[in-house]
Design a protein around this motif. Structure first.
Motif, mmCIF file in Angstrom:
data_model
loop_
_atom_site.group_PDB
_atom_site.id
_atom_site.type_symbol
_atom_site.label_atom_id
_atom_site.label_comp_id
_atom_site.label_asym_id
_atom_site.label_seq_id
_atom_site.Cartn_x
_atom_site.Cartn_y
_atom_site.Cartn_z
ATOM 1 N N GLY A 133 34.197 3.566 30.869
ATOM 2 C CA GLY A 133 34.194 2.651 29.727
ATOM 3 C C GLY A 133 33.622 3.289 28.468
ATOM 4 O O GLY A 133 34.195 3.163 27.376
ATOM 5 N N ALA A 134 32.492 3.973 28.603
ATOM 6 C CA ALA A 134 31.852 4.561 27.424
ATOM 7 C C ALA A 134 32.728 5.674 26.843
ATOM 8 O O ALA A 134 32.907 5.774 25.624
ATOM 9 N N ASN A 154 37.479 14.956 33.742
ATOM 10 C CA ASN A 154 36.899 13.884 34.542
ATOM 11 C C ASN A 154 37.019 14.201 36.019
ATOM 12 O O ASN A 154 37.986 14.829 36.460
ATOM 13 N N ARG A 155 36.011 13.766 36.779
ATOM 14 C CA ARG A 155 36.005 14.003 38.231
ATOM 15 C C ARG A 155 37.277 13.467 38.886
ATOM 16 O O ARG A 155 37.899 14.137 39.693
ATOM 17 N N THR A 156 37.672 12.235 38.523
ATOM 18 C CA THR A 156 38.892 11.635 39.080
ATOM 19 C C THR A 156 40.032 11.874 38.093
ATOM 20 O O THR A 156 40.070 11.252 37.017
ATOM 21 N N MET A 204 21.784 10.657 34.816
ATOM 22 C CA MET A 204 21.040 9.400 34.633
ATOM 23 C C MET A 204 20.077 9.201 35.795
ATOM 24 O O MET A 204 20.462 9.425 36.951
ATOM 25 N N ILE A 226 25.294 11.111 26.217
ATOM 26 C CA ILE A 226 25.062 9.701 25.876
ATOM 27 C C ILE A 226 24.103 9.032 26.868
ATOM 28 O O ILE A 226 23.659 7.920 26.649
#
Ligand SMILES: NC(=O)c1ccc[n+]([C@@H]2O[C@H](COP(=O)([O-])OP(=O)(O)OC[C@H]3O[C@@H](n4cnc5c(N)ncnc54)[C@H](OP(=O)(O)O)[C@@H]3O)[C@@H](O)[C@H]2O)c1
Length: 285
Positions: A133-134, A154-156, A204, A226
């Motif tokens: 989403g971000a 992206n991983r996927t 995170m 982010i």
């Protein structure tokens, strides 16, 4: 609610971890605006009832967080161009009986880049890591701001490809490309990139995982993360050691809040105060 009180809030599930109440309540207090900002726990399936209730109670506006950013769309009367292109909303304004959606996440990032790092995005060649989403909010805003290229990792892979298609279909932006994550190839791409953004949740909450190999990142690059818990992510620390300039996720958090606050009140956040408050909070989190 008492007349003359401004009531704002955030809807999400869960919503208890959000730093938005801290930021907005400090802004209201500091600017002498009578009112408060409340976290509202709203379960999936209860969005329509929640929005009607908030409007009936005279709430001025709410932020929207996980998992409702897309689900609220069908309950709104109007969308601003960025939320329409992103197909996600993080801010709702109850504007005289109309429910209007905005998305300030991407603009918050661009404002942080400008005000906290002194950089404009126009013309930049961007490596965007992530397709959630971000990442979508960032990609849409960056495309609208005229970055010259967006390489998506992206991983996927399917989600990365879907993000590129989203930019093509929604904005006719044709300078985005999905790059399968192979680190040796990545190293070759890096000399052609100015801005590297980690928009995944990697980093995170601790751990030393990196979203990509930092090999090839150097003083030609501005690297942004982010993630803001912790502020100094292992990725930013490693890139900094390699000579890159770095920008953490706190500025984006503050600026997206500031932009929402401006929609509701017409006033700007006392940004320095809020930054100090959040730094203090994140240090003890
Ligand atoms: N600073 C701010 O103001 C701000 C604003 C919004 C969000 N954020 C932060 O941004 C992060 C992403 O949020 P989001 O809403 O986009 O989440 P999301 O929709 O769940 O997307 C998560 C993204 O991270 C990737 N990912 C997750 N775990 C991974 C792993 N172990 N290895 C590689 N990739 C991984 C996912 O890849 P797959 O597609 O393969 O699953 C996806 O691209 C969160 O940490 C959030 O706190 C910060």
């Amino acid at each position: 609610m008492a007349e003359g009180q401004l009531v704002l809030g955030i809807i999400g599930h869960p919503v208890g971890h959000s730093l938005s109440p801290l930021m907005h309540n400090e802004a209201l207090r500091n600017l002498g605006i009578k009112g408060f900002y409340v976290p509202f726990e709203v379960k999936p399936g209860e969005i329509e009832a929640a929005l009607s209730g908030l409007m009936a109670l005279g709430v001025k506006g709410v932020n929207v967080t996980i998992p409702h950013k897309q689900a609220v769309l069908e309950h709104l009367d109007q969308l601003d161009p960025v939320s329409a292109a992103t197909k996600a909303v993080n801010t709702i304004d109850f504007d005289g009986g109309r429910v209007v959606g905005y998305n300030t996440d991407g603009a918050g990032f661009v404002a942080s880049l400008r005000e906290d790092a002194g950089e404009e995005v126009g013309g930049k060649r961007v490596l965007l890591i992530g397709a959630g989403g971000a990442a979508r909010g960032l990609a849409v805003k960056l495309a609208m701001e005229g970055v010259s290229e967006i390489l998506v990792i992206n991983r996927t892979p399917e989600k990365g490809e879907a993000l590129v298609k989203h930019l093509e279909a929604g904005l006719s932006y044709t300078h985005a490309e999905f790059v399968p994550l192979k680190n040796d190839e990545l190293k070759e791409l890096l000399p052609g990139v100015d801005l590297i953004i980690n928009a995944t949740s990697v980093g995170m909450g601790g751990g030393d995982e990196l979203p990509i190999s930092p090999e090839g990142i150097d003083d030609r690059h501005l690297v942004c993360d982010i993630v803001y818990t912790p502020l100094k992510t292992p990725f930013l620390e490693e890139c900094r050691r390699r000579g890159a300039r770095t920008l953490d996720g706190l500025g984006m958090l503050i600026h997206q809040g500031d932009l929402a606050f401006q929609i509701w009140t017409g006033k700007r956040f006392p940004a320095g105060r809020i930054r100090r408050l959040l730094m203090e909070k994140l240090k003890t989190a």
